[in-house]
Design a protein around this motif. Structure first.
Motif, PDB file in Angstrom:
ATOM      1  N   TYR A   1      11.139  37.780 -11.079  1.00 34.76           N
ATOM      2  CA  TYR A   1      11.325  39.173 -10.710  1.00 34.76           C
ATOM      3  C   TYR A   1      12.634  39.407  -9.942  1.00 34.76           C
ATOM      4  O   TYR A   1      12.665  40.026  -8.888  1.00 34.76           O
ATOM      5  CB  TYR A   1      10.107  39.625  -9.892  1.00 34.76           C
ATOM      6  CG  TYR A   1      10.040  41.092  -9.589  1.00 34.76           C
ATOM      7  CD1 TYR A   1      10.085  42.045 -10.599  1.00 34.76           C
ATOM      8  CD2 TYR A   1       9.910  41.519  -8.277  1.00 34.76           C
ATOM      9  CE1 TYR A   1      10.013  43.387 -10.306  1.00 34.76           C
ATOM     10  CE2 TYR A   1       9.829  42.863  -7.972  1.00 34.76           C
ATOM     11  CZ  TYR A   1       9.883  43.796  -8.993  1.00 34.76           C
ATOM     12  OH  TYR A   1       9.812  45.125  -8.695  1.00 34.76           O
ATOM     13  N   GLN A  37      13.033  46.689 -22.710  1.00 37.78           N
ATOM     14  CA  GLN A  37      11.663  47.096 -23.057  1.00 37.78           C
ATOM     15  C   GLN A  37      11.312  46.633 -24.469  1.00 37.78           C
ATOM     16  O   GLN A  37      10.214  46.127 -24.708  1.00 37.78           O
ATOM     17  CB  GLN A  37      11.516  48.622 -22.941  1.00 37.78           C
ATOM     18  CG  GLN A  37      11.529  49.110 -21.522  1.00 37.78           C
ATOM     19  CD  GLN A  37      11.585  50.629 -21.421  1.00 37.78           C
ATOM     20  OE1 GLN A  37      12.107  51.313 -22.304  1.00 37.78           O
ATOM     21  NE2 GLN A  37      11.061  51.152 -20.324  1.00 37.78           N
ATOM     22  N   ARG A  80       8.339  44.054 -25.837  1.00 33.03           N
ATOM     23  CA  ARG A  80       7.399  44.417 -26.910  1.00 33.03           C
ATOM     24  C   ARG A  80       7.488  43.438 -28.077  1.00 33.03           C
ATOM     25  O   ARG A  80       6.474  43.089 -28.671  1.00 33.03           O
ATOM     26  CB  ARG A  80       7.667  45.841 -27.383  1.00 33.03           C
ATOM     27  CG  ARG A  80       7.210  46.875 -26.387  1.00 33.03           C
ATOM     28  CD  ARG A  80       7.321  48.294 -26.942  1.00 33.03           C
ATOM     29  NE  ARG A  80       7.314  49.241 -25.868  1.00 33.03           N
ATOM     30  CZ  ARG A  80       8.402  49.843 -25.364  1.00 33.03           C
ATOM     31  NH1 ARG A  80       9.579  49.629 -25.895  1.00 33.03           N
ATOM     32  NH2 ARG A  80       8.291  50.674 -24.357  1.00 33.03           N
ATOM     33  N   GLN A  98       3.722  43.836 -22.544  1.00 32.71           N
ATOM     34  CA  GLN A  98       3.977  45.169 -22.034  1.00 32.71           C
ATOM     35  C   GLN A  98       5.171  45.094 -21.080  1.00 32.71           C
ATOM     36  O   GLN A  98       5.175  44.277 -20.160  1.00 32.71           O
ATOM     37  CB  GLN A  98       2.737  45.687 -21.302  1.00 32.71           C
ATOM     38  CG  GLN A  98       2.879  47.067 -20.727  1.00 32.71           C
ATOM     39  CD  GLN A  98       3.032  48.141 -21.793  1.00 32.71           C
ATOM     40  OE1 GLN A  98       2.552  47.997 -22.911  1.00 32.71           O
ATOM     41  NE2 GLN A  98       3.734  49.201 -21.451  1.00 32.71           N
ATOM     42  N   PRO A 146       7.474  45.811 -17.900  1.00 30.13           N
ATOM     43  CA  PRO A 146       7.144  46.264 -16.547  1.00 30.13           C
ATOM     44  C   PRO A 146       7.542  47.731 -16.355  1.00 30.13           C
ATOM     45  O   PRO A 146       8.518  48.201 -16.936  1.00 30.13           O
ATOM     46  CB  PRO A 146       7.984  45.369 -15.642  1.00 30.13           C
ATOM     47  CG  PRO A 146       8.494  44.276 -16.489  1.00 30.13           C
ATOM     48  CD  PRO A 146       8.438  44.721 -17.905  1.00 30.13           C
ATOM     49  N   ASP A 147       6.789  48.422 -15.539  1.00 32.89           N
ATOM     50  CA  ASP A 147       7.082  49.829 -15.253  1.00 32.89           C
ATOM     51  C   ASP A 147       8.321  50.002 -14.375  1.00 32.89           C
ATOM     52  O   ASP A 147       8.910  51.069 -14.333  1.00 32.89           O
ATOM     53  CB  ASP A 147       5.891  50.493 -14.547  1.00 32.89           C
ATOM     54  CG  ASP A 147       4.671  50.580 -15.449  1.00 32.89           C
ATOM     55  OD1 ASP A 147       4.837  50.641 -16.680  1.00 32.89           O
ATOM     56  OD2 ASP A 147       3.550  50.583 -14.906  1.00 32.89           O
ATOM     57  N   ASN A 148       8.679  48.965 -13.654  1.00 33.81           N
ATOM     58  CA  ASN A 148       9.727  49.077 -12.644  1.00 33.81           C
ATOM     59  C   ASN A 148      11.081  48.509 -13.077  1.00 33.81           C
ATOM     60  O   ASN A 148      11.841  48.047 -12.249  1.00 33.81           O
ATOM     61  CB  ASN A 148       9.266  48.396 -11.364  1.00 33.81           C
ATOM     62  CG  ASN A 148       8.903  46.947 -11.618  1.00 33.81           C
ATOM     63  OD1 ASN A 148       8.980  46.466 -12.740  1.00 33.81           O
ATOM     64  ND2 ASN A 148       8.492  46.266 -10.574  1.00 33.81           N
ATOM     65  N   GLU A 183      13.680  50.060 -13.939  1.00 32.60           N
ATOM     66  CA  GLU A 183      14.751  50.859 -13.321  1.00 32.60           C
ATOM     67  C   GLU A 183      15.162  50.300 -11.963  1.00 32.60           C
ATOM     68  O   GLU A 183      16.323  50.344 -11.601  1.00 32.60           O
ATOM     69  CB  GLU A 183      14.314  52.317 -13.156  1.00 32.60           C
ATOM     70  CG  GLU A 183      14.255  53.099 -14.433  1.00 32.60           C
ATOM     71  CD  GLU A 183      15.628  53.470 -14.982  1.00 32.60           C
ATOM     72  OE1 GLU A 183      16.588  53.582 -14.202  1.00 32.60           O
ATOM     73  OE2 GLU A 183      15.720  53.647 -16.201  1.00 32.60           O
ATOM     74  N   SER A 184      14.194  49.772 -11.221  1.00 30.76           N
ATOM     75  CA  SER A 184      14.502  49.248  -9.891  1.00 30.76           C
ATOM     76  C   SER A 184      14.922  47.786  -9.929  1.00 30.76           C
ATOM     77  O   SER A 184      15.055  47.150  -8.885  1.00 30.76           O
ATOM     78  CB  SER A 184      13.301  49.421  -8.958  1.00 30.76           C
ATOM     79  OG  SER A 184      12.222  48.631  -9.418  1.00 30.76           O
TER      80      SER A 184
END
Length: 188
Positions: free
Chosen positions: A68, A104, A108, A113, A115-117, A119-120
């Protein structure tokens, strides 16, 4: 003699800090959070090295997904005439959006899936003066991307030409999260 040793240690520590990485703002005006609890991979590039990043950086970021890290790309704009730097910044914002979409898609394609983050986790920094690049010995018009592994506390762990140094950069990021590294760093 002790004063000389203390100065030598201090200078050594200062040399281990990432050049200007912790004080930057990205092309969206966000503060780049290097040294604020997450490891970072900092890539120093310019418009001429774009293809190297497209070819290797997404896969490298995917390989480090468990660690991460923050991915920071400092883009040297010294070769871009000042009249066109606004357009170059807009192009970097567009490239940021395209990079997020590509990462993204890579997730896939691997059946995962994204990660949602994201952008950060991705920061593109437009460096008009090239100061961070110059501080690392990269002269105007350099042709090789340089990579740094930076610990969660902001210390440089490794540096090298990218993508050749990707394995050692990845190992440095992984080792920065190992319990032994964290306990050694916090005990000093």
């Amino acid at each position: 003699m002790r004063i000389i040793m203390a100065l030598a240690c201090l200078l050594g520590l200062m040399g281990a800090l990432p050049a200007h990485a912790a004080e930057s703002k990205d092309v969206f005006g966000r503060t780049v959070p290097v040294g604020q609890g997450r490891p970072a991979v900092v890539l120093y590039a310019n418009p001429d090295t774009r293809e190297v990043l497209r070819t290797h950086a997404f896969q490298f970021a995917y390989q480090l997904r468990r660690e991460y890290p923050i991915m920071v790309v400092h883009v040297d704009l010294r070769d871009v005439p000042s009249f066109f730097r606004g357009a170059a910044r807009r192009e970097l914002r567009k490239s940021h959006r395209e990079s997020i979409a590509a990462i993204q898609k890579l997730f896939r394609d691997q059946g995962q899936q994204p990660p949602d983050n994201l952008e950060s986790s991705l920061y593109l920094v437009a460096d008009s003066t090239g100061a961070p690049h110059h501080a690392l010995g990269l002269e105007k018009g350099f042709l090789q991307v340089l990579a740094q592994a930076v610990s969660p506390s902001g210390l440089e762990l490794a540096r090298g030409r990218f993508p050749e140094s990707a394995p050692s950069i990845g190992q440095a990021i992984q080792s920065s999260l190992a319990p032994s590294f964290v306990s050694k760093a916090s005990s000093h």
